[in-house]
Scaffold this active site. Structure first.
Site, mmCIF file in Angstrom:
data_model
loop_
_atom_site.group_PDB
_atom_site.id
_atom_site.type_symbol
_atom_site.label_atom_id
_atom_site.label_comp_id
_atom_site.label_asym_id
_atom_site.label_seq_id
_atom_site.Cartn_x
_atom_site.Cartn_y
_atom_site.Cartn_z
ATOM 1 N N CYS A 1 0.860 -1.176 0.000
ATOM 2 C CA CYS A 1 0.000 0.000 0.000
ATOM 3 C C CYS A 1 0.895 1.223 0.000
ATOM 4 C CB CYS A 1 -0.895 -0.015 1.233
ATOM 5 S SG CYS A 1 -1.862 1.483 1.504
ATOM 6 N N CYS B 1 -0.711 4.166 -6.284
ATOM 7 C CA CYS B 1 -1.588 3.388 -5.411
ATOM 8 C C CYS B 1 -1.702 1.996 -6.013
ATOM 9 C CB CYS B 1 -2.971 4.045 -5.308
ATOM 10 S SG CYS B 1 -4.186 3.067 -4.389
#
Length: 262
Positions: free
Chosen positions: A73, A183
């Site tokens: 992440c 992302c």
């Protein structure tokens, strides 16, 4: 220790884009993936909340006897990985936007970064950008609704594509030649990006680089699994929609997907 699993965590299903790269490069490793979809997206939370969630996920990973943790992440990496590395003994691999290769390859010296607010506002991102793109015009855009679309499985809906097109206008106006996806959810909208953006824009993410770095760290620490038996992949999610995860990783073998409270 080489037989222990590699554990990944993310604010949902996006990090499965990293998982697929890891399985391709390290087919004999066992993997556990923690999809914290209940708390997605991390990108809209405070740094303190992101650290707290990352600690929760790390403690769960340790309960599975992880030998290495991949923070799959970008937001959690840029906000929490320094804390994790200073409080835990095992190796951590983080995910950062691929600014360096984009900046070094750009012919027009203009690149774009599509990322969450949590990533773009972090000190680590600012430092990386200043280090590798100090002579480059970097256009930053906060992705809105993309994580939710990937989590919900509606990335091909007309309304989402229309909203995405509006978000991409600053990149077109800036005439960039490289777009960095900041992302791990965003690789799942690459088909839409290729339709909406000019053909000359190269889209890059961090997946393969992360897999290479993971293999390097495993070798360095002498914990690479040298068996020749295909590894097992266990995915745990804290929401009901396990079918959506299977749809994202249809080619992975030896996989189980289970709902778990965490």
């Amino acid at each position: 220790m080489s037989q222990q699993p590699i554990v990944l965590f993310d604010s949902g299903v996006g990090g499965t884009s990293i998982l697929k790269e890891l399985v391709d490069l390290l087919p004999y490793e066992d993997f556990i993936y923690l999809a914290d979809s209940k708390n997605a997206p991390y990108g809209e939370k405070s740094p303190e909340e992101i650290i707290q969630l990352s600690v929760k996920n790390t403690d769960l990973a340790l309960s599975y006897n992880a030998k290495l943790i991949v923070v799959a992440c970008n937001t959690a990496t840029t906000n929490a990985i320094s804390y994790l590395r200073s409080h835990y003994q095992l190796p951590f691999i983080g995910i950062e936007p691929a600014i360096k290769p984009a900046a070094s390859s750009s012919e027009v010296k203009r690149i774009g970064v599509l990322a969450t607010e949590g990533t773009l506002s972090s000190e680590l991102f600012k430092k990386t950008s200043q280090t590798y793109a100090k002579d480059i015009n970097v256009k930053e855009v906060v992705g809105r609704g993309i994580v939710e679309a990937v989590e919900g499985g509606w990335t091909t809906d007309e309304k989402f594509i229309s909203e995405l097109s509006e978000q991409l206008k600053p990149f077109k106006d800036s005439e960039i030649d490289y777009l960095v996806l900041g992302c791990t959810h965003y690789p799942y909208i690459i088909p839409q990006l290729k339709i909406l953006l000019p053909e000359h824009i190269t889209i890059i993410d961090s997946g393969f680089a992360v897999a290479k770095q993971t293999k390097s760290v495993l070798k360095k620490n002498k914990i690479l699994n040298t068996s020749r038996k295909k590894g097992l992949i266990r995915i745990f999610t804290n929401i009901e929609n396990t079918a959506h995860i299977r749809n994202l990783v249809p080619d992975l073998e030896n996989i189980s997907v289970t709902k778990k409270e965490f």
